[in-house]
Design a protein around this motif. Structure first.
Motif, mmCIF file in Angstrom:
data_model
loop_
_atom_site.group_PDB
_atom_site.id
_atom_site.type_symbol
_atom_site.label_atom_id
_atom_site.label_comp_id
_atom_site.label_asym_id
_atom_site.label_seq_id
_atom_site.Cartn_x
_atom_site.Cartn_y
_atom_site.Cartn_z
ATOM 1 N N THR A 4 0.851 -1.180 0.000
ATOM 2 C CA THR A 4 0.000 0.000 0.000
ATOM 3 C C THR A 4 0.892 1.236 0.000
ATOM 4 O O THR A 4 2.084 1.175 0.316
ATOM 5 C CB THR A 4 -0.913 0.032 1.234
ATOM 6 O OG1 THR A 4 -0.089 0.170 2.398
ATOM 7 C CG2 THR A 4 -1.753 -1.224 1.342
ATOM 8 N N ARG A 5 0.288 2.338 -0.340
ATOM 9 C CA ARG A 5 1.014 3.604 -0.332
ATOM 10 C C ARG A 5 1.548 3.893 1.061
ATOM 11 O O ARG A 5 2.692 4.324 1.224
ATOM 12 C CB ARG A 5 0.093 4.727 -0.792
ATOM 13 C CG ARG A 5 0.765 6.073 -0.843
ATOM 14 C CD ARG A 5 -0.200 7.153 -1.332
ATOM 15 N NE ARG A 5 0.456 8.402 -1.505
ATOM 16 C CZ ARG A 5 0.721 9.268 -0.532
ATOM 17 N NH1 ARG A 5 0.388 8.974 0.707
ATOM 18 N NH2 ARG A 5 1.323 10.409 -0.772
ATOM 19 N N GLU A 6 0.747 3.627 2.075
ATOM 20 C CA GLU A 6 1.165 3.869 3.459
ATOM 21 C C GLU A 6 2.365 3.006 3.836
ATOM 22 O O GLU A 6 3.280 3.464 4.520
ATOM 23 C CB GLU A 6 0.004 3.608 4.417
ATOM 24 C CG GLU A 6 -1.113 4.603 4.266
ATOM 25 C CD GLU A 6 -2.384 4.162 4.961
ATOM 26 O OE1 GLU A 6 -2.459 3.007 5.418
ATOM 27 O OE2 GLU A 6 -3.300 4.990 5.043
ATOM 28 N N THR A 7 2.364 1.767 3.381
ATOM 29 C CA THR A 7 3.487 0.869 3.664
ATOM 30 C C THR A 7 4.757 1.386 2.997
ATOM 31 O O THR A 7 5.828 1.398 3.614
ATOM 32 C CB THR A 7 3.174 -0.556 3.164
ATOM 33 O OG1 THR A 7 1.989 -1.017 3.792
ATOM 34 C CG2 THR A 7 4.320 -1.500 3.457
ATOM 35 N N VAL A 9 5.424 4.483 2.190
ATOM 36 C CA VAL A 9 5.827 5.705 2.885
ATOM 37 C C VAL A 9 6.558 5.341 4.177
ATOM 38 O O VAL A 9 7.615 5.909 4.492
ATOM 39 C CB VAL A 9 4.602 6.609 3.171
ATOM 40 C CG1 VAL A 9 4.953 7.719 4.141
ATOM 41 C CG2 VAL A 9 4.051 7.176 1.870
ATOM 42 N N GLU A 10 6.027 4.405 4.948
ATOM 43 C CA GLU A 10 6.675 3.979 6.195
ATOM 44 C C GLU A 10 8.036 3.352 5.925
ATOM 45 O O GLU A 10 8.989 3.595 6.664
ATOM 46 C CB GLU A 10 5.778 3.005 6.966
ATOM 47 C CG GLU A 10 4.591 3.655 7.620
ATOM 48 C CD GLU A 10 4.982 4.773 8.577
ATOM 49 O OE1 GLU A 10 5.913 4.581 9.389
ATOM 50 O OE2 GLU A 10 4.353 5.841 8.513
ATOM 51 N N LYS A 13 10.449 6.161 5.180
ATOM 52 C CA LYS A 13 10.806 6.875 6.409
ATOM 53 C C LYS A 13 11.851 6.092 7.198
ATOM 54 O O LYS A 13 12.814 6.659 7.704
ATOM 55 C CB LYS A 13 9.570 7.095 7.285
ATOM 56 C CG LYS A 13 8.690 8.227 6.854
ATOM 57 C CD LYS A 13 7.532 8.377 7.828
ATOM 58 C CE LYS A 13 6.576 9.458 7.407
ATOM 59 N NZ LYS A 13 5.443 9.582 8.340
#
Length: 94
Positions: A4-7, A9-10, A13
């Motif tokens: 996912t996009r969130e994964t 991004v994390e 980071k």
């Protein structure tokens, strides 16, 4: 499995955080601890050499002693890896 996009991004980071941690360790090891010694080194100098703010440095290491320990562990791991490589090369070429 698609990330996912969130994964992503994390993960990015964490990658940046890891790069910054490595930069701090290299700066502390080479520029400060080996050059000046533990007692003469300051967290301000280490932060400056690593191109991070001093408060940000404390996000990674709670104290100069914790940072020095991390440097020692890193150097120990590098020494172990080098010995392991040399030993395995010696086994291949007796």
């Amino acid at each position: 499995m698609l990330k996912t996009r969130e994964t992503r991004v994390e993960e990015r980071k964490e990658e940046k955080r890891s790069e910054k941690r490595d930069r701090i360790l290299r700066s502390a090891e080479a520029a400060i601890f080996l050059d000046k010694g533990f007692h003469a080194a300051s967290m301000n100098e280490i932060a400056e050499a690593a191109n991070v703010s001093t408060p940000h440095l404390y996000n990674f290491y709670a104290s100069k002693a914790a940072l020095a320990l991390a440097v020692q562990l890193k150097m120990g791991q590098e020494t172990f890896d080098a010995l392991k490589t040399a030993m395995s090369a010696g086994e291949k070429n007796p």
